[in-house]
Design a protein around this motif. Sequence first.
Motif, PDB file in Angstrom:
ATOM      1  N   ALA A 108       0.822  -1.210   0.000  1.00  0.00           N
ATOM      2  CA  ALA A 108       0.000   0.000   0.000  1.00  0.00           C
ATOM      3  C   ALA A 108       0.853   1.257   0.000  1.00  0.00           C
ATOM      4  O   ALA A 108       0.419   2.306  -0.467  1.00  0.00           O
ATOM      5  CB  ALA A 108      -0.933  -0.006   1.213  1.00  0.00           C
ATOM      6  N   ASP A 109       2.068   1.159   0.534  1.00  0.00           N
ATOM      7  CA  ASP A 109       3.016   2.284   0.538  1.00  0.00           C
ATOM      8  C   ASP A 109       4.388   1.742   0.160  1.00  0.00           C
ATOM      9  O   ASP A 109       5.331   1.778   0.937  1.00  0.00           O
ATOM     10  CB  ASP A 109       3.027   2.949   1.915  1.00  0.00           C
ATOM     11  CG  ASP A 109       3.817   4.253   1.921  1.00  0.00           C
ATOM     12  OD1 ASP A 109       4.161   4.745   0.825  1.00  0.00           O
ATOM     13  OD2 ASP A 109       4.117   4.766   3.021  1.00  0.00           O
ATOM     14  N   ALA A 110       4.472   1.222  -1.065  1.00  0.00           N
ATOM     15  CA  ALA A 110       5.672   0.511  -1.502  1.00  0.00           C
ATOM     16  C   ALA A 110       6.886   1.408  -1.616  1.00  0.00           C
ATOM     17  O   ALA A 110       8.025   0.920  -1.558  1.00  0.00           O
ATOM     18  CB  ALA A 110       5.422  -0.171  -2.847  1.00  0.00           C
ATOM     19  N   SER A 111       6.681   2.710  -1.772  1.00  0.00           N
ATOM     20  CA  SER A 111       7.815   3.627  -1.876  1.00  0.00           C
ATOM     21  C   SER A 111       8.077   4.383  -0.575  1.00  0.00           C
ATOM     22  O   SER A 111       8.991   5.209  -0.535  1.00  0.00           O
ATOM     23  CB  SER A 111       7.565   4.642  -2.999  1.00  0.00           C
ATOM     24  OG  SER A 111       6.379   5.381  -2.734  1.00  0.00           O
ATOM     25  N   GLY A 112       7.317   4.087   0.478  1.00  0.00           N
ATOM     26  CA  GLY A 112       7.478   4.762   1.757  1.00  0.00           C
ATOM     27  C   GLY A 112       7.832   3.784   2.858  1.00  0.00           C
ATOM     28  O   GLY A 112       8.882   3.138   2.830  1.00  0.00           O
ATOM     29  N   ASP A 113       6.919   3.655   3.843  1.00  0.00           N
ATOM     30  CA  ASP A 113       7.192   2.783   4.987  1.00  0.00           C
ATOM     31  C   ASP A 113       7.284   1.306   4.603  1.00  0.00           C
ATOM     32  O   ASP A 113       7.928   0.523   5.304  1.00  0.00           O
ATOM     33  CB  ASP A 113       6.108   2.965   6.055  1.00  0.00           C
ATOM     34  CG  ASP A 113       6.162   4.346   6.699  1.00  0.00           C
ATOM     35  OD1 ASP A 113       7.286   4.879   6.837  1.00  0.00           O
ATOM     36  OD2 ASP A 113       5.101   4.873   7.064  1.00  0.00           O
ATOM     37  N   GLY A 114       6.638   0.907   3.523  1.00  0.00           N
ATOM     38  CA  GLY A 114       6.681  -0.489   3.111  1.00  0.00           C
ATOM     39  C   GLY A 114       7.777  -0.811   2.121  1.00  0.00           C
ATOM     40  O   GLY A 114       7.836  -1.930   1.590  1.00  0.00           O
ATOM     41  N   PHE A 115       8.691   0.156   1.863  1.00  0.00           N
ATOM     42  CA  PHE A 115       9.706  -0.035   0.822  1.00  0.00           C
ATOM     43  C   PHE A 115      10.616  -1.214   1.131  1.00  0.00           C
ATOM     44  O   PHE A 115      10.854  -2.076   0.274  1.00  0.00           O
ATOM     45  CB  PHE A 115      10.534   1.251   0.685  1.00  0.00           C
ATOM     46  CG  PHE A 115      11.646   1.141  -0.311  1.00  0.00           C
ATOM     47  CD1 PHE A 115      11.400   1.208  -1.668  1.00  0.00           C
ATOM     48  CD2 PHE A 115      12.960   0.954   0.112  1.00  0.00           C
ATOM     49  CE1 PHE A 115      12.429   1.104  -2.593  1.00  0.00           C
ATOM     50  CE2 PHE A 115      13.992   0.854  -0.805  1.00  0.00           C
ATOM     51  CZ  PHE A 115      13.728   0.924  -2.154  1.00  0.00           C
TER      52      PHE A 115
END
Length: 456
Positions: free
Chosen positions: A239-246
């Motif tokens: 859901a946030d692949a470029s942020g917290d979930g990177f």
Amino acid sequence: RSGDDDPVDRETAELRVPLLDRPLASYYLLLSSASLLLLLGLVMVLSASSVRSYALFGSAYTLFIRQAIWVGIGLPIVVAASRLPVRAFRAFAYPLLAGTVFLLMAVLVPGIGSVRGGARQWIVVGPITIQPSELAKIALVLWCSDLLVRKRRLLADPKHLFIPLVPMFLFIDLLLLLEPDLGGAICVTVVPLTILWVIGTPKRFYGAVLGSMILAASVLAVVEPYRIRRLLSFTDPFADASGDGFQAVQGIYALSTGGWWGDGLGASRAKWPELLPAVHTDFILAIIGEELGLIGSLVVVGLFGVLGYAGLRIAHRSDDLFVRLAAAGVTAWIIVQAVVNMGAVVGLLPITGVTLPLVSFGGSALLPTLAALGMLLSFARSEPAAAKYLARRAEERRSARAERAGARRRPRLPGRRARRPDLELVPADGPDTASGTGGRATGTRRSAGRPDVTSS
């Protein structure tokens, strides 16, 4: 000699015993699994860190050489610890705990503690970096085990069972959370909880302690915004692949591209900059999965399974209460840390910054782990059957050395000097040139019937 006293017959009988029933089975299971994990770790640190090591230091081998140096320092520690008696480990308990608490408080002081990634977890002394949270694990193992052994006759009273054990490890957890180091706090908490379970804490009291700690952990997760974001990104990292979930997403990509057999050793693409962070520390399992495939990852899981089985086997087979508690504590610490690391890489657990024992880069984590494994090897040698076997083997070796030494000695008659050997030396100018010998060289003999070459 014949019968049970015959060493040949005894060795033949020992070879027929199943492997797991042999006296030193625990010792060799632990030694082999830990050695293979350590060797695999060196290979994978070289592969995972080569690109970033070249970018940072101009050499692809700098980080690998550092890890190899730590391994070289740790191996003598393992050997020394494996030969120490149980009483030596008990003697280390209180001094090691006092030193660890001092370092945990010192690391929080600005100017002493080094800040990396927003956490103040390290003390840098010249080229050496110390992480006190790693020392806290083995310090708590020794201290908790020794404390409960000393108070074994008073443990029926809950006051003596929980005090001062619970306040001490909660104080250490508080120091770790102030750094902050959530992963270290989880691994440290596992140690006293395991020891309390093995000692036989009543279930109602154990449930109360465990429930209180889960409630406190939930409150801490809600209080800090970054922890909430990390937990939410764990449930759906894409859901946030470029942020917290990177980091989680990149780890899953690395594992998925490996397939069954992997892309080959050194062929990882995720280890290049701007892709997967912490490739040689927290996420080294992702590189193993990418380069060695699912089979390589399962080998790592299997080796940790063998190590855990060996540790629990040592705890179960020992007659010493301290050994049972310490062996269970060390085994729980290493296995839970490995599970937390691997669960974070595959997306089953939140990312907490915990390294993979014996495999990930870092001397601060490696040396305490190797010291704990050396202690487990010492405990394996002290198992009743192993101790009897080692004592008998040592006696047989002493007897064999005494027999060989006796065979080399020749009896002498009293009052008589040994005769010097006749070396049959001939002077360089011939036997007849020695003056005053009447045509014969001193110290030479002619064989009967042999012609004198010089006279002809």
